[in-house]
Design an enzyme around this catalytic site. Sequence first.
Site, PDB file in Angstrom:
ATOM      1  CE  LYS A 119      -3.009   0.022   3.333  1.00  0.00           C
ATOM      2  NZ  LYS A 119      -3.759   0.280   4.597  1.00  0.00           N
ATOM      3  CE  LYS A 131      -2.053  -1.242  10.904  1.00  0.00           C
ATOM      4  NZ  LYS A 131      -2.630  -0.449   9.812  1.00  0.00           N
ATOM      5  CG  ASP A 171      -5.553  -0.019  12.067  1.00  0.00           C
ATOM      6  OD1 ASP A 171      -5.426   0.198  10.848  1.00  0.00           O
ATOM      7  OD2 ASP A 171      -6.165  -1.019  12.508  1.00  0.00           O
ATOM      8  CG  ASN A 246     -10.689   7.842  10.982  1.00  0.00           C
ATOM      9  OD1 ASN A 246     -10.142   7.427   9.965  1.00  0.00           O
ATOM     10  ND2 ASN A 246     -10.696   9.112  11.311  1.00  0.00           N
TER      11      ASN A 246
END
Length: 451
Positions: A119, A131, A171, A246
């Site tokens: 990505k 991550k 996240d 979100n």
Amino acid sequence: MKDSKDTLEALRAEIERRNPAQPEFHQAVREVLETLAPVFAARPEYADPAVALVERLTEPERQIVFRVPWQDDRGRVHVNRGFRVEFNSALGPYKGGLRFHPSVDIGVVKFLGFEQIFKNALTGLGIGGGKGGSDFDPRGRSDAEVMRFCQSFMTELHRHIGEHTDVPAGDIGVGGREIGYLFGQYRRITNRWEAGVLTGKGAGWGGSAIRPQATGYGSVLFAAEMLKVRGESLDGLSAVVSGSGNVALYTIEKLQQLGANPLTCSDSHGYVVDDKGIDLALLKQVKEVERGRVSEYAQRRGTSARYVQGGRVWDVPADVAFPSATQNELDGQDARTLIASGVKAVSEGANMPTTPQAVRLLQQAGVAFGPGKAANAGGVAVSALEMSQNAARIAWSAERVEEELARIMGAIHAVAYETAERYGAPGDYVTGANIAGFERVADAMLAQGVI
Ligand code: NDP
Ligand code: 2IT
């Protein structure tokens, strides 16, 4: 081509053997490897066993697992587990969010980190993939408890991150409040005003305009690009959106701006369908201000809305669909339902929300399918723009950031579309995005030697 398929299949089997009990990571790796056969056939340097490119790409550069002890408001001590997987830095510092959710384990963090590599490469903005997160459950916790948890988490994490090393963001379960507490603790421990160490900061202290909106806006812009290729637009279309966090909120906002009518939202308990279309001001009040449940939206909205406990938004007929909650939330049965109701496009706001079987069914039925690596890249792209603004010690206007976001989403769509054509899979954005992201990372890795 058959040779490259066999090679990739053998690599996949070995990766699964070496990483037991990580089903989400296996799924993410399998989905990428399945699409790489044509590029391996065309570019034999990628497949040369002597350079072990795929083995290196699927093994994180570094995995950090740590204890996070914290005290609740009654003085009781809890112990959670913290993670940061620094997956690949060939294109730039590790970049990717932190997830706080009870389902987080090393396999989930690795799946997310692996996806993030491709990505981030697709954004073209010089960011590597990483991550992190924790199995901490922020739901029902007071602000003070969340603050103490974030402080404890950062007390360990601070030694591993930095503006040139690794730049976390939000996240699931990590938004502006958590980034604030994390940034405060980093600043205190290091005695540095190092704005570029985290993104998703508040607008008054180093955050970028449009970062909160960017993922949802970007996912809608990607859908608009896919429809444009087919001579259609979002104007007048009905939409189903899952989630109410979100990504979902700003997906709904951009859909309404472009003349579409989002009918649904959901949380892990159930979903709301609103025949008049979602009242976004009310939904934001319930979710962003009160941190409540979508059932409360239905109670307050009046007769147009109903709450369905435990159901799936995909049962509501609509022209376009935006899975924006979590992984594997849209399965084969849901895909059949969507196809039967005539869905034209699916754009993944969440990471890996659509199961492999559902992706296959949607693609076979001719539905335009935007994979998360491409469709939800707007969030991390604006994070990279936040890093640029921080490095230059300036703040861009919302108009400028939104223009950049639209340009980047257009470019990601174009490269995924053209790459799919070039490799004989026209209209297949999964293949296009995977190969285009892979080529950028693979070329950088080959140029930089055996690392
Ligand atoms: P939030 O925490 O703001 O919202 C998450 C939403 O998904 C909530 O409505 C939540 O409901 C629901 N949800 C979470 N876990 C589950 C579950 N196991 N089952 C059912 N529903 C669930 O997160 P975001 O909106 O930031 O993230 C949503 C998705 O988008 C994730 O896949 C994330 O990785 C992805 N993403 C996020 C980006 C960002 O910038 N924030 C960027 C790119 C992708 P409940 O409150 O009941 O748990
Ligand atoms: O999945 C994602 O791309 C994110 N959660 C955003 C990552 C970021 O660094 O902004």
